[in-house]
Design an enzyme around this catalytic site. Structure first.
Site, short mmCIF file in Angstrom:
data_model
loop_
_atom_site.label_atom_id
_atom_site.label_comp_id
_atom_site.label_asym_id
_atom_site.label_seq_id
_atom_site.Cartn_x
_atom_site.Cartn_y
_atom_site.Cartn_z
N ASP A 36 3.11 -4.06 -6.15
CA ASP A 36 2.37 -5.27 -6.52
C ASP A 36 2.69 -5.74 -7.93
O ASP A 36 2.78 -6.94 -8.20
CB ASP A 36 0.87 -5.02 -6.42
CG ASP A 36 0.44 -4.56 -5.05
OD1 ASP A 36 1.26 -4.60 -4.11
OD2 ASP A 36 -0.73 -4.14 -4.91
N ASP A 50 1.68 -11.71 -7.36
CA ASP A 50 1.94 -10.29 -7.11
C ASP A 50 3.35 -10.17 -6.56
O ASP A 50 3.78 -10.98 -5.72
CB ASP A 50 0.96 -9.71 -6.09
CG ASP A 50 -0.38 -9.32 -6.69
OD1 ASP A 50 -0.66 -9.73 -7.83
OD2 ASP A 50 -1.15 -8.64 -5.99
N HIS A 68 -0.18 -10.70 0.17
CA HIS A 68 1.00 -9.85 0.30
C HIS A 68 1.74 -10.11 1.60
O HIS A 68 1.17 -10.07 2.69
CB HIS A 68 0.67 -8.38 0.13
CG HIS A 68 0.10 -8.08 -1.23
ND1 HIS A 68 -0.51 -6.90 -1.55
CD2 HIS A 68 0.05 -8.83 -2.37
CE1 HIS A 68 -0.91 -6.93 -2.82
NE2 HIS A 68 -0.57 -8.10 -3.33
N ASP A 128 4.07 -8.38 3.06
CA ASP A 128 4.58 -7.28 3.86
C ASP A 128 3.69 -6.87 5.03
O ASP A 128 3.97 -5.88 5.71
CB ASP A 128 4.94 -6.06 3.00
CG ASP A 128 3.87 -5.69 1.99
OD1 ASP A 128 2.74 -6.18 2.13
OD2 ASP A 128 4.17 -4.91 1.06
N CYS A 163 3.69 -0.76 0.30
CA CYS A 163 2.87 -1.01 -0.88
C CYS A 163 2.94 0.15 -1.87
O CYS A 163 2.94 -0.05 -3.09
CB CYS A 163 1.42 -1.21 -0.49
SG CYS A 163 1.12 -2.60 0.62
#
Length: 372
Positions: free
Chosen positions: A123, A201, A250, A252, A357
């Site tokens: 991040d 991020d 995020h 992903d 992550c």
């Protein structure tokens, strides 16, 4: 009078630059893996609670700012130790940030906060080739998170890597929409962030060589995406993906490449017909539904949505680390010609993610290419 040379000139550079990563799938040599020591339940600032699932948000509001209890911490730590041992058995060098007590309060003009954790290096830092970019994160509790990585960053810099920090944000009220609410089903997607200043991020981006893909989210605004686009310049193309997630945070768990020509896509968050045209020649692999999680404690403590089965880590173009709980995902990876490497990791969701992550792939074997 002659002045001594600066410290960074005194360290002998290694034979190779220690930072080299251009995509998500070249053979992985070196990786940073997060820590859990000193982790603190994140603050109940609106930018935090806007992204936490309902049960966890209600529990979090009561205990924000306190250390995670052992009941949550210890199972995650056992899984993390197992994950690190697995990476090392696959020949990957694992580096760690410094252990930090995040209960200490800090602040800037207009606000103060306690910290969170350094469980998810993905991040706070973005690796582009031989450069590490510290990102301007929107959660106040993460403002100084990269300080726990400074020993590593200085080591990488002394070894020849480039080290950059994006503009540090003010994080004052003007950045946050005071009337924001989570969109109801059928309402247009909206975001808690304004365009007051650039924030993002690193986990809202993934890399395919000269092409970088991004989503706008509740921690990444359009200003932040444009800042990175201009900073990277003409050598890279930054493409924005439309996400239908009502609480986006995020990329992903929305999309993730599994190798050149293979893109894993969340069928709930992505309209395949609206993907950027350059992806039309790639195989679009639709992620299976996550296997259900029945453990009530896991449901209450997770800071993430249900699609963490997509949060995988490529060791190379064939081998992929997948949570062993998600059997449908393991099966799908095999059907797609990959070699899944199962590993237990469900409890890490309380600290913000899963395998992708929890890692920052600092060095992969391979150079900068265009895949489109």
């Amino acid at each position: 009078m002659d002045m001594p040379a600066p410290d960074f000139a005194e360290a002998a550079a290694p034979a190779r630059i220690p930072v080299n990563s251009h995509n998500e799938w070249d053979p992985l040599d070196d990786v940073i893996v997060g820590r859990l020591e000193g982790a603190v339940i994140p603050s109940n600032h609106p930018v935090v609670t806007s992204n936490i699932p309902g049960l966890a948000a209600r529990a979090e509001a009561l205990v924000a700012g306190f250390h995670y209890p052992g009941l949550i911490l210890e199972p995650a730590r056992r899984e993390l130790d197992g994950f690190i041992a697995l990476l090392q058995s696959l020949g990957v060098v694992v580096r760690r940030p410094d252990a930090t007590d995040y209960r200490q309060r800090f602040g800037a003009p207009g606000w103060s906060s306690r910290g969170f954790c350094n469980a998810c290096p993905r991040d706070s830092m973005l690796v582009i080739g031989d450069e590490i970019i510290e990102t301007p994160m929107a959660w106040p509790c993460r403002y100084f998170e990269t300080h726990s990585y400074r020993a590593l960053l200085k080591e990488y810099f002394r070894g020849g890597a480039r080290w950059t920090a994006a503009p540090r944000p003010q994080l004052i009220d003007e950045l946050f929409d005071p009337i924001y609410h989570v969109p109801e089903q059928g309402e247009p997607i909206s975001y808690i962030l304004t365009e007051f200043e650039p924030v993002f991020d690193a986990a809202d981006f993934f890399r395919c060589g000269r092409d970088i893909f991004a989503i706008r989210s509740n921690v990444t605004n359009a200003f932040g995406i444009e800042w990175l686009r201009r900073y990277l310049g003409d050598d890279y193309r930054v493409h924005e993906i439309e996400s239908r997630c009502r609480t986006p945070m995020h990329i992903d768990t929305t999309m993730l490449p599994l190798g050149p020509g293979k893109m894993l896509v969340n069928p709930e968050y992505v309209d395949i017909e609206r993907l950027p045209p350059i992806l039309k020649k790639w195989d679009i692999l639709v992620a299976p539904e996550p296997d259900p999680i029945e453990d009530r404690l896991l449901k209450i403590t997770s800071l993430c949505g249900k699609w963490l089965n997509m949060n995988v880590l490529m060791i190379d173009e064939k081998r992929v680390i997948v949570d062993s709980h998600h059997k449908a995902t393991v099966k799908a990876m095999k059907e797609w010609g990959l070699e899944p490497v199962p590993c237990e990791f469900l409890h890490y969701a309380a600290f913000g993610g899963s395998f992708h992550c929890a890692t920052l792939d600092v060095r992969r074997r391979g150079g900068l290419q265009s895949y489109f």
